[in-house]
Scaffold this active site. Structure first.
Site: not given
Length: 436
Positions: A18, A47, A109, A133, A209
């Site tokens: 990601v 980082a 999450k 989000e 979630k």
């Protein structure tokens, strides 16, 4: 874009699947982002654990650092994006970023579901934004609609497929007749499942979630510990076949809903495999896709669908939050913080009302069906449908109940297991939707 406006400096924590896509989008779309935000958005640093580790993208020279704590505490950093995951050091780094005046965008999450209130309180105290989000359902915009678009409505239920790995496995079991182990192996070969799939197949990921969704939908603090959790490792090919015979499919569902409690509406939150009719919109969600079905008093039924994971889809959600937070920063405002004013109680699973599908191997002789029906009646559980198949000296009964409390249904199953005429209760699964 405001001429002469000072650029906003962004620190990124983590450069995995990601984080690397976030860095790529920040670099490739710099011009568009500047136009949308109102000023340039520049990387202040990235980082990582190891400078020399292989990465999916080339990070501009001089931006990589192993000093995450030093990066988030820099005076020139305006926004911090956290995509390293886990509880620590993510929690300490986010708290430090907020304390030093930076707003935060996170995809974490697990941390939000375990200790969200601490983060929200720190953001409130600092007067900064905390947006997340990307923490639920990847690129699917579901948290913002719950937090903002439906803020004037009363959400009554959120029902979703929020884990792509388990949906892929169950879809393969349905379409090919494969068993759980075989479908899991295929998911691992294709990269949909980790080498250690426990977090996915045992429902931990979906439970985190579900806690976030319930907190937003019902304006109450819900943690992962409040969520009843069951995974899919015990789902068999016979369970999937039985669902098919009912014109249904098996899905791992995250279900958050308002239910009557002793002091008004209470929150019920659970994650477990369930049979749903093929006519339900969620039944058509295939492979590793996610979907969330929202029911509210005024808007009615809404469904959000799309890729629920992956580097680029999740990065899309992160960048969407970044644009909003950056605009707020330039305007000297902040977005909505935690909304927990309702402070609703969370119902224990035993008080949650649901339905069961129960497959029972019994002696094939007169009076068996009546005895089984009596066992259900003794626990005040009514039967919706029953199907019997003979097998020589024994038979199988497949019973679908009407709605009752989970405690009543569990007690019924235990009663059945103790009956002389019952050879084995071979399958127990909850049922959602009208399967008639």
């Amino acid at each position: 874009m405001c001429e002469g406006q000072k650029p906003l400096k962004v620190a990124v924590l983590g450069c995995g699947s990601v984080g690397s896509q976030v860095v790529r989008l920040l670099t490739e779309q710099a011009g568009d982002l500047a136009a949308r935000v109102g000023t340039r958005v520049e990387l202040a640093g990235v980082a990582v654990r190891r400078i020399d580790a292989p990465r999916e993208v080339d990070v501009p020279e001089g931006l990589l650092t192993t000093d995450a704590a030093g990066l988030v505490s820099r005076d020139d950093v305006d926004l911090v994006i956290e995509v390293i995951g886990g509880i620590e050091p993510a929690r300490s780094l986010i708290l430090s970023a907020l304390e030093h005046g930076a707003s935060v965008v996170t995809a974490n999450k697990a941390l939000l579901a375990e200790d969200g209130p601490t983060l929200f309180e720190a953001a409130e105290k600092a007067g900064r934004d905390l947006y997340y989000e990307a923490a639920v359902a990847g690129a699917i915009p579901i948290l913002r609609p719950l937090r903002e678009s439906l803020a004037g409505d009363k959400v009554t239920r959120v029902l979703g497929i929020v884990n792509g790995t388990t949906n892929f496995i169950l879809d393969k079991m349905d379409s090919s007749g494969a068993g759980f182990a075989e479908a899991l192996e295929e998911a691992q070969e294709l990269g949909y499942a980790e080498a250690d799939p426990t977090a996915d197949v045992e429902g931990f990921d979906a439970a985190a979630k579900a806690a976030i969704l319930a907190s937003l939908a019902f304006h109450s603090r819900v943690t992962a510990a409040d969520v009843h959790r069951e995974g899919i490792s015990e789902v068999t090919a016979a369970d999937v076949q039985s669902a098919r015979e009912m014109n249904s499919v098996v899905k791992l569902l995250a279900i958050a809903e308002l239910r009557p409690g002793p002091d008004g509406d209470a929150v019920s939150v659970r994650v477990h495999p369930a049979m749903i009719p093929r006519s339900h919109p969620l039944a058509s969600v295939r492979e590793a896709y996610n979907a969330v079905f929202v029911e509210s008093e005024a808007a009615g039924q809404l469904m959000f669908y799309g890729p629920g994971a992956g580097g680029a889809p999740t990065a899309s959600a992160v960048l969407g939050d970044l644009v909003t937070v950056a605009r707020n920063h330039l305007a000297g405002t902040r977005g909505p913080g935690e909304s927990a004013y309702a402070d609703r109680a969370v119902l224990p699973m035993g008080e949650t009302r649901t339905r069961y599908h129960v497959a029972i191997d019994v002696d094939d002789r007169a009076g068996v069906l009546a005895s089984v029906a009596q066992a259900f009646a003794e626990h005040d559980v009514s039967i919706q449908t029953v199907r019997q198949e003979g097998r020589g000296d024994d038979a199988q009964l497949v019973v679908v109940s009407h709605e009752a409390t989970d405690a009543q249904l569990s007690a019924t199953v235990e009663h059945l297991r103790g009956m002389d005429i019952v050879r084995e209760v071979t399958s127990v699964m909850r049922v959602e939707g009208d399967t008639e």
